[in-house]
Scaffold this active site. Structure first.
Site, PDB file in Angstrom:
ATOM      1  CB  THR A   1      35.170 -57.600  42.660  1.00 26.03           C
ATOM      2  OG1 THR A   1      34.197 -56.922  42.241  1.00 26.03           O
ATOM      3  CG2 THR A   1      35.168 -59.012  41.991  1.00 26.03           C
TER       4      THR A   1
ATOM      5  CG  LEU B   1      29.710 -59.758  30.911  1.00 23.86           C
ATOM      6  CD1 LEU B   1      29.636 -58.643  31.771  1.00 23.86           C
ATOM      7  CD2 LEU B   1      28.783 -59.914  29.808  1.00 23.86           C
TER       8      LEU B   1
ATOM      9  CB  CYS C   1      36.185 -55.928  36.783  1.00 20.27           C
ATOM     10  SG  CYS C   1      35.687 -54.867  38.058  1.00 20.27           S
TER      11      CYS C   1
ATOM     12  NE  ARG D   1      41.497 -49.396  37.601  1.00 20.11           N
ATOM     13  CZ  ARG D   1      40.725 -49.529  38.624  1.00 20.11           C
ATOM     14  NH1 ARG D   1      40.986 -50.027  39.750  1.00 20.11           N
ATOM     15  NH2 ARG D   1      39.417 -48.994  38.334  1.00 20.11           N
TER      16      ARG D   1
END
Length: 463
Positions: free
Chosen positions: A133, A228, A277, A347
């Site tokens: 990403t 999201l 993310c 994470r």
């Protein structure tokens, strides 16, 4: 160009599973995953596929089928780059911890190192694919490095972002909602796009393979994760209002989720989102917006992160306040440490920050997670640098079962929605605890009425 050899730089949560599925579905293509981390590569090559470094349902079976046939894991980066026609870059792009953009911008040093290594080694034309990403216009930087430090070799840069959810990554790879490929609008760029399209076409329907320019592809990944995460922060914001007004956030979520314009997904109130993310990508989006002077856009997306941080603090504060405003020397059982079920990834897990808050209050934590080893739990706490390793070790211990974690505990905090937590003998757990026995369900996975009938003081999110 027909692709027969693929190299992926990076054997992590994206590179490993993605290449395993490509290898399984494309037995005519040799797929080599390379990484400088010898321990990680050794784990991927472990004779027992249950010991591969990433836990994802179904992944070990895919690796077992393809490994040694056309799927290889190696530390010989140069050889793999030299032989491959198509090179995926799938290395870590953490948030910067230094310099300009500290705390927001993506740290692209690993991406640049990959580009320089490819440029140094490549002797023939290559297609280089961004799988990590990345911020918008990173491809421009990669191409600049490749074109100016190469050996007269022609490079095409593609953006092919992953849309995997940890815990369902294999299914997401086998049955994707879409495959997104961005590339240059030139004739050579379109040929490169088509070469990658043909790889995915071995198992993905043509109508699900979208092609765009490279900038749209890069931004689409950040946008998807931002949307999201925004839904999670939105329902979590409403959960606090529900607690004050007597509404039930689960009932509210069900009511609005039946609206076809909204839909039911990502409306599960919880202690907050985690993972590698969401936070990283939104902070990156905020930084990009600020760099273009779009401060209102930046403020809008930053609020998603602010709300998520608030939800985690609110959860730990509720534990302290409910336990008579002190948790000093009280045993709190943590059920779950992974950021979500069906993964061993921790994470940005909410558990880390809730634990940090409670240790600041001198609590004694006993942690059980079915997939996360205790060394990882300690490393997560040490990474925060709130206190020394020795101090952390005084306040946290591992349990081999949930029953052991809960024995003589004053309270239980559920931080991960592992399915097994709903199957326990909660009467036995209640009997083993200090009284009153508190349960703080940070994932709303238990039946509140049943827990209260047993005798627990049960507190979920948003009710």
């Amino acid at each position: 160009m027909t692709i027969t050899k693929i190299c992926c730089i990076g054997a992590g949560y994206v590179g490993g599973p993605t290449m395993a599925v490509i290898a399984q579905k494309c037995p005519h293509i040799q797929v080599t995953v390379v990484d400088l981390n010898q321990e990680r590569i050794a784990a991927w090559n472990d004779a027992d596929v249950n010991n591969i470094p990433i836990y994802e349902p179904g992944l070990s079976e895919v690796v077992q089928e393809a490994r040694g046939r056309n799927l290889f894991f190696s530390t010989d980066v140069e050889k793999a780059i030299d032989e491959a026609q198509l090179i995926f870059i799938s290395v870590n792009t953490p948030t910067k911890t230094y310099g300009k953009g500290k705390g927001m911008a993506a740290d692209l040093k690993y991406i640049e190192l990959c580009a320089r290594q490819i440029a140094k080694i490549a002797k023939d034309n290559k297609i280089v694919v961004e799988k990590s990403t990345l911020p918008v216009r990173t491809a421009e930087a990669i191409k600049s490095i490749l074109d100016h430090t190469g050996n007269g070799v022609q490079f095409q840069i593609l953006s092919n972002p992953e849309f995997l959810a940890e815990g369902t990554a294999v299914n997401d790879l086998l049955f994707p909602d879409r495959i997104l490929i961005g590339g240059d609008t030139s004739a050579d760029g379109q040929k490169a796009i088509q070469a990658l399209v043909e790889v995915y076409a071995n198992w993905v329907a043509p109508e699900k393979i979208l092609t765009t320019n490279v900038w749209s592809s890069e931004l689409s990944k950040l946008t998807a994760n931002a949307f999201l995460a925004q839904r999670i922060s939105s329902i979590n914001a409403m959960s606090e209002l529900c607690e004050q007004t007597g509404a039930d956030v689960n009932e509210v979520a069900r009511a609005i989720g039946m609206d076809s314009r909204i839909g039911p997904k990502f409306l599960k109130a919880s202690v907050g989102f985690g993972g590698s993310c969401f936070q990283k990508d939104i902070l990156n989006l905020v930084y990009i917006a600020k760099s273009y002077g779009l401060h209102e856009v930046a403020d809008y997306w930053e609020q998603v992160i602010i709300m998520n941080d608030h939800q985690k603090r609110r959860f730990s504060n509720k534990i302290v306040q409910t336990l008579y405003n002190t948790v000093a020397d009280k045993k709190i059982a943590f059920l779950g440490w992974a950021f979500k079920k069906d993964t061993n990834d921790t994470r940005e897990s909410a558990a880390i920050y809730v634990a940090d808050d409670l240790i600041n209050e001198e609590a004694q934590l006993s942690v059980y997670d079915p997939k996360v080893p205790f060394r990882k739990i300690l490393a997560d706490l040490d990474y925060l640098e709130s206190r020394t390793t020795t101090q952390n070790q005084k306040h946290i211990a591992a349990a081999t079962t949930a029953y052991e974690a809960c024995e003589k505990a004053h309270a239980i905090a559920i931080l991960t929605e592992w399915d097994e937590f709903t199957t326990y003998d909660w009467q036995q757990i209640y009997d083993s605890m200090q009284k009153p026995a508190f349960v703080f369900d940070g994932r709303n996975i238990l039946n509140a009425d049943q827990m209260k009938a047993i005798g627990f003081v049960y507190l979920g999110i948003g009710a």
